[in-house]
Design a protein around this motif. Structure first.
Motif, PDB file in Angstrom:
ATOM      1  N   GLU A   1      14.969  -4.803  -5.202  1.00  0.00           N
ATOM      2  CA  GLU A   1      15.612  -3.573  -4.727  1.00  0.00           C
ATOM      3  C   GLU A   1      15.639  -3.512  -3.203  1.00  0.00           C
ATOM      4  O   GLU A   1      16.656  -3.149  -2.591  1.00  0.00           O
ATOM      5  N   HIS A   2      14.522  -3.829  -2.585  1.00  0.00           N
ATOM      6  CA  HIS A   2      14.439  -3.735  -1.125  1.00  0.00           C
ATOM      7  C   HIS A   2      15.328  -4.764  -0.439  1.00  0.00           C
ATOM      8  O   HIS A   2      15.934  -4.479   0.601  1.00  0.00           O
ATOM      9  N   ILE A   3      15.419  -5.952  -0.994  1.00  0.00           N
ATOM     10  CA  ILE A   3      16.282  -6.977  -0.402  1.00  0.00           C
ATOM     11  C   ILE A   3      17.748  -6.609  -0.583  1.00  0.00           C
ATOM     12  O   ILE A   3      18.565  -6.757   0.334  1.00  0.00           O
ATOM     13  N   VAL A   4      18.096  -6.080  -1.741  1.00  0.00           N
ATOM     14  CA  VAL A   4      19.485  -5.701  -2.021  1.00  0.00           C
ATOM     15  C   VAL A   4      19.930  -4.539  -1.138  1.00  0.00           C
ATOM     16  O   VAL A   4      21.085  -4.505  -0.680  1.00  0.00           O
ATOM     17  N   ARG A   5      19.043  -3.596  -0.866  1.00  0.00           N
ATOM     18  CA  ARG A   5      19.446  -2.407  -0.105  1.00  0.00           C
ATOM     19  C   ARG A   5      19.533  -2.641   1.396  1.00  0.00           C
ATOM     20  O   ARG A   5      20.121  -1.822   2.124  1.00  0.00           O
ATOM     21  N   ALA A   6      18.955  -3.742   1.899  1.00  0.00           N
ATOM     22  CA  ALA A   6      18.931  -3.982   3.344  1.00  0.00           C
ATOM     23  C   ALA A   6      20.346  -4.029   3.914  1.00  0.00           C
ATOM     24  O   ALA A   6      21.200  -4.763   3.423  1.00  0.00           O
ATOM     25  N   LYS A   7      20.587  -3.261   4.952  1.00  0.00           N
ATOM     26  CA  LYS A   7      21.887  -3.247   5.622  1.00  0.00           C
ATOM     27  C   LYS A   7      21.855  -4.062   6.912  1.00  0.00           C
ATOM     28  O   LYS A   7      22.809  -4.755   7.249  1.00  0.00           O
ATOM     29  N   ARG A   8      20.732  -3.958   7.643  1.00  0.00           N
ATOM     30  CA  ARG A   8      20.669  -4.617   8.951  1.00  0.00           C
ATOM     31  C   ARG A   8      19.649  -5.741   9.006  1.00  0.00           C
ATOM     32  O   ARG A   8      19.934  -6.809   9.547  1.00  0.00           O
ATOM     33  N   PHE A   9      18.447  -5.515   8.466  1.00  0.00           N
ATOM     34  CA  PHE A   9      17.425  -6.558   8.599  1.00  0.00           C
ATOM     35  C   PHE A   9      16.287  -6.346   7.611  1.00  0.00           C
ATOM     36  O   PHE A   9      16.084  -5.242   7.081  1.00  0.00           O
ATOM     37  N   VAL A  10      15.547  -7.418   7.407  1.00  0.00           N
ATOM     38  CA  VAL A  10      14.274  -7.402   6.690  1.00  0.00           C
ATOM     39  C   VAL A  10      13.283  -8.173   7.539  1.00  0.00           C
ATOM     40  O   VAL A  10      13.570  -9.301   7.976  1.00  0.00           O
ATOM     41  N   TYR A  11      12.146  -7.573   7.812  1.00  0.00           N
ATOM     42  CA  TYR A  11      11.044  -8.259   8.484  1.00  0.00           C
ATOM     43  C   TYR A  11       9.891  -8.332   7.491  1.00  0.00           C
ATOM     44  O   TYR A  11       9.469  -7.307   6.939  1.00  0.00           O
ATOM     45  N   ALA A  12       9.386  -9.535   7.225  1.00  0.00           N
ATOM     46  CA  ALA A  12       8.344  -9.702   6.223  1.00  0.00           C
ATOM     47  C   ALA A  12       7.261 -10.644   6.725  1.00  0.00           C
ATOM     48  O   ALA A  12       7.530 -11.560   7.514  1.00  0.00           O
ATOM     49  N   GLU A  13       6.043 -10.415   6.268  1.00  0.00           N
ATOM     50  CA  GLU A  13       4.921 -11.314   6.501  1.00  0.00           C
ATOM     51  C   GLU A  13       4.303 -11.624   5.147  1.00  0.00           C
ATOM     52  O   GLU A  13       4.071 -10.715   4.344  1.00  0.00           O
ATOM     53  N   SER A  14       4.049 -12.900   4.883  1.00  0.00           N
ATOM     54  CA  SER A  14       3.493 -13.281   3.593  1.00  0.00           C
ATOM     55  C   SER A  14       2.701 -14.571   3.724  1.00  0.00           C
ATOM     56  O   SER A  14       3.044 -15.442   4.537  1.00  0.00           O
ATOM     57  N   GLN A  15       1.670 -14.684   2.916  1.00  0.00           N
ATOM     58  CA  GLN A  15       0.853 -15.889   2.903  1.00  0.00           C
ATOM     59  C   GLN A  15       1.644 -17.085   2.374  1.00  0.00           C
ATOM     60  O   GLN A  15       1.395 -18.225   2.774  1.00  0.00           O
ATOM     61  N   TYR A  16       2.587 -16.818   1.473  1.00  0.00           N
ATOM     62  CA  TYR A  16       3.385 -17.877   0.866  1.00  0.00           C
ATOM     63  C   TYR A  16       4.858 -17.473   0.825  1.00  0.00           C
ATOM     64  O   TYR A  16       5.199 -16.297   0.938  1.00  0.00           O
ATOM     65  N   PHE A  17       5.721 -18.474   0.627  1.00  0.00           N
ATOM     66  CA  PHE A  17       7.109 -18.209   0.262  1.00  0.00           C
ATOM     67  C   PHE A  17       7.473 -19.207  -0.821  1.00  0.00           C
ATOM     68  O   PHE A  17       7.835 -20.355  -0.556  1.00  0.00           O
ATOM     69  N   ALA A  18       7.310 -18.796  -2.077  1.00  0.00           N
ATOM     70  CA  ALA A  18       7.529 -19.701  -3.197  1.00  0.00           C
ATOM     71  C   ALA A  18       8.145 -19.003  -4.402  1.00  0.00           C
ATOM     72  O   ALA A  18       8.284 -19.618  -5.449  1.00  0.00           O
ATOM     73  N   SER A  19       8.511 -17.727  -4.262  1.00  0.00           N
ATOM     74  CA  SER A  19       9.046 -16.978  -5.398  1.00  0.00           C
ATOM     75  C   SER A  19      10.509 -17.329  -5.643  1.00  0.00           C
ATOM     76  O   SER A  19      11.364 -17.151  -4.767  1.00  0.00           O
ATOM     77  N   ARG A  20      10.808 -17.805  -6.834  1.00  0.00           N
ATOM     78  CA  ARG A  20      12.190 -18.122  -7.198  1.00  0.00           C
ATOM     79  C   ARG A  20      13.053 -16.866  -7.177  1.00  0.00           C
ATOM     80  O   ARG A  20      14.171 -16.865  -6.662  1.00  0.00           O
ATOM     81  N   THR A  21      12.511 -15.786  -7.735  1.00  0.00           N
ATOM     82  CA  THR A  21      13.290 -14.542  -7.837  1.00  0.00           C
ATOM     83  C   THR A  21      13.626 -13.989  -6.453  1.00  0.00           C
ATOM     84  O   THR A  21      14.770 -13.594  -6.193  1.00  0.00           O
ATOM     85  N   VAL A  22      12.651 -13.955  -5.578  1.00  0.00           N
ATOM     86  CA  VAL A  22      12.884 -13.435  -4.225  1.00  0.00           C
ATOM     87  C   VAL A  22      13.854 -14.334  -3.467  1.00  0.00           C
ATOM     88  O   VAL A  22      14.763 -13.862  -2.773  1.00  0.00           O
ATOM     89  N   ALA A  23      13.682 -15.653  -3.590  1.00  0.00           N
ATOM     90  CA  ALA A  23      14.573 -16.578  -2.889  1.00  0.00           C
ATOM     91  C   ALA A  23      16.013 -16.430  -3.363  1.00  0.00           C
ATOM     92  O   ALA A  23      16.958 -16.487  -2.559  1.00  0.00           O
TER      93      ALA A  23
END
Length: 501
Positions: free
Chosen positions: A267-289
């Motif tokens: 939901e948060h990725i879909v609603r973004a109009k201008r930007f997303v700033y994120a911090e995470s220990q990993y980046f491995a989620s298929r769904t998020v990618a």
């Protein structure tokens, strides 16, 4: 009483919407440990500590707050002794500690921690339990503290060793030392959110449910009280604000699947109009990618800046997460025609990688979410997770926009070694976050580019099949041929054929 046991969600992506009289995002464990030392000193009825790990040997405030008292009146500096001191000082105070069961054997190698646990077990006021209420291969990953059902914390910081650090992330900082050892650990970046009022009571209900699911005796909510454990000198960034709570839980016995956190990320990725700033220990989620890739393929995609550590912590995590990150980032790059998706790695002034353990996301300076969930498959469906968020677009939350923007500026400033005012001026002047990061001179801490190196065949096999980072318990036992792999839907990429020469 019914609220205590209500496991249903208000929406597919949110367990509860509730209000907080105050809320505050705490950056890095130096501030967090000190604030929790103060808060626990104000506890009257119950302290509930829920976490992935605890180390009773750590010093929360390192005794600084009590240096002017006679030695016999000073609270113990170590967490183990401090908990007992609190229960002896405040009659009727209960302490409940819940920790993931997998690390139980660690205690044998933590010396005096075994003695601390024996003393805790001998105290009628303290109850310590290992949480094994999950399928094989899952972990209990929530990091929650609740005091008197009036004050609570939810985020990414565990009360354990090698977490303490300041926002300066100084090279070879002598204060970053393992308990009772000369060994220094590296710089560590983390986040959590403190809440007061109804939001704390909701996290208390969540904690009590988890305690009972782990085999603990049922607990009643704390009695209503006026006093709060909110640290006296902490000026809250948010006041009278609605807070949302989202969870992840795998199916176990009579407990159903909960995937609110995954739905909320989408939901948060879909609603973004201008930007997303994120911090995470990993980046491995298929769904998020996949959700990010769809946005990057749009004619005018939002900017997406992700702060990651240079590499995962430990060889097993590196095997599971580092290759997956490269594969997913490469797949996103193939559709990112504006080059709006970037991963950056924070470095100290001396070029030492800063380990990112934070789990947070800011969307359009409207949404701030902080929790225990990483951008990996496990956090979406396997492990128990809890996130909290503030959405300025919700009714009555419009006043949250300014402090959310200030948090984004503060975090970027911390990583770039400049002042938050300089970040705000650049962004207000029309610069994108990527422009700002690339234009900032490296005179201290800085953000390095994440480079997409080539993977070996073994690394590619582990990454493509999510062998060590499944999203569901049953995937742990699926043959590789039946796995859907990292790339599903829009991210499915054909494998290159090898040409013999």
């Amino acid at each position: 009483m019914a609220e205590r046991y209500d496991d249903s969600s208000e929406t597919p992506s949110v367990w509860r919407f509730t209000r907080a009289t105050r809320a505050h995002v705490v950056i890095d464990a130096c501030a967090y440990f000190d604030l929790m030392y103060q808060a626990m000193c104000e506890a009257q009825q119950r302290i509930m500590l829920i976490g992935w790990d605890f180390d009773t040997r750590i010093h929360l405030a390192r005794g600084r707050r009590w240096w002017n008292l006679p030695r016999k009146q000073r609270p113990p500096a170590r967490l183990g002794g401090f908990i007992l001191w609190l229960t002896e000082r405040t009659k009727g105070l209960q302490v409940r500690v819940l920790k993931w069961n997998f690390g139980a054997l660690k205690f044998v190698f933590r010396g005096s921690m075994v003695i601390d646990l024996a003393r805790w077990l001998a105290s009628p006021a303290v109850d310590f339990k290992f949480d094994s209420a999950h399928p094989f291969g899952c972990s209990h990953h929530q990091k929650i503290v609740v005091i008197d059902d009036r004050f609570a914390v939810c985020g990414g910081i565990d009360m354990t060793s090698d977490r303490w650090d300041t926002p300066d992330h100084i090279d070879e900082d002598a204060r970053r030392r393992m308990p009772f050892a000369r060994k220094l650990y590296g710089p560590w970046h983390d986040l959590t959110m403190m809440v007061e009022g109804e939001a704390a009571a909701a996290l208390g209900a969540l904690g009590r449910m988890r305690w009972e699911q782990a085999g603990g005796e049922p607990m009643e909510p704390c009695r209503p009280q006026e006093d709060t454990a909110w640290p006296e000198n902490l000026l809250a960034e948010f006041r009278d604000v609605e807070v949302g709570i989202a969870r992840t839980r795998a199916a176990y016995r009579d407990l159903g699947v909960i995937d609110e956190i995954e739905q909320l990320y989408i939901e948060h990725i879909v609603r973004a109009k201008r930007f997303v700033y994120a911090e995470s220990q990993y980046f491995a989620s298929r769904t998020v990618a996949e959700a990010i890739a769809k946005r990057m393929a749009e004619p005018d995609p939002p900017e997406f800046v992700l702060i990651n550590p240079e590499s995962a912590d430990g060889w097993l995590e590196q095997a599971a997460m580092d290759g997956a990150r490269i594969q997913l980032a490469r797949a996103i790059r193939d559709v990112d025609h504006r080059r709006n998706f970037r991963i950056f790695l924070p470095m100290t002034a001396g070029g030492t990688p800063i380990y990112v353990h934070a789990k947070m996301m800011i969307v359009d300076d409207e949404v701030i979410r902080v929790g225990s969930s990483n951008l990996n498959n496990r956090s979406m469906g396997l492990d128990t997770e809890a996130d909290v968020f503030i959405d300025a677009a919700r009714p009555g939350n419009d006043h949250a926009r300014a402090p959310i923007k200030a948090l984004r500026c503060r975090l970027l400033a911390e990583h770039l070694g400049i002042e938050p005012e300089a970040v705000a001026a650049a962004l207000d002047g029309g610069a994108s976050m990527i422009d700002l990061i690339e234009a900032t001179p490296r005179r201290g801490k800085y953000l390095a580019h994440f480079e997409l190196r080539e993977l070996s065949d073994a690394e590619r096999t582990v990454a493509d099949n999510a062998l060590l980072d499944p999203e569901k318990p049953e995937e742990l036992f699926e043959p590789i041929a039946k796995r859907r792999g990292l790339f599903g839907g829009s991210l499915r990429r054909p494998r290159k054929r090898r040409v013999k020469t």
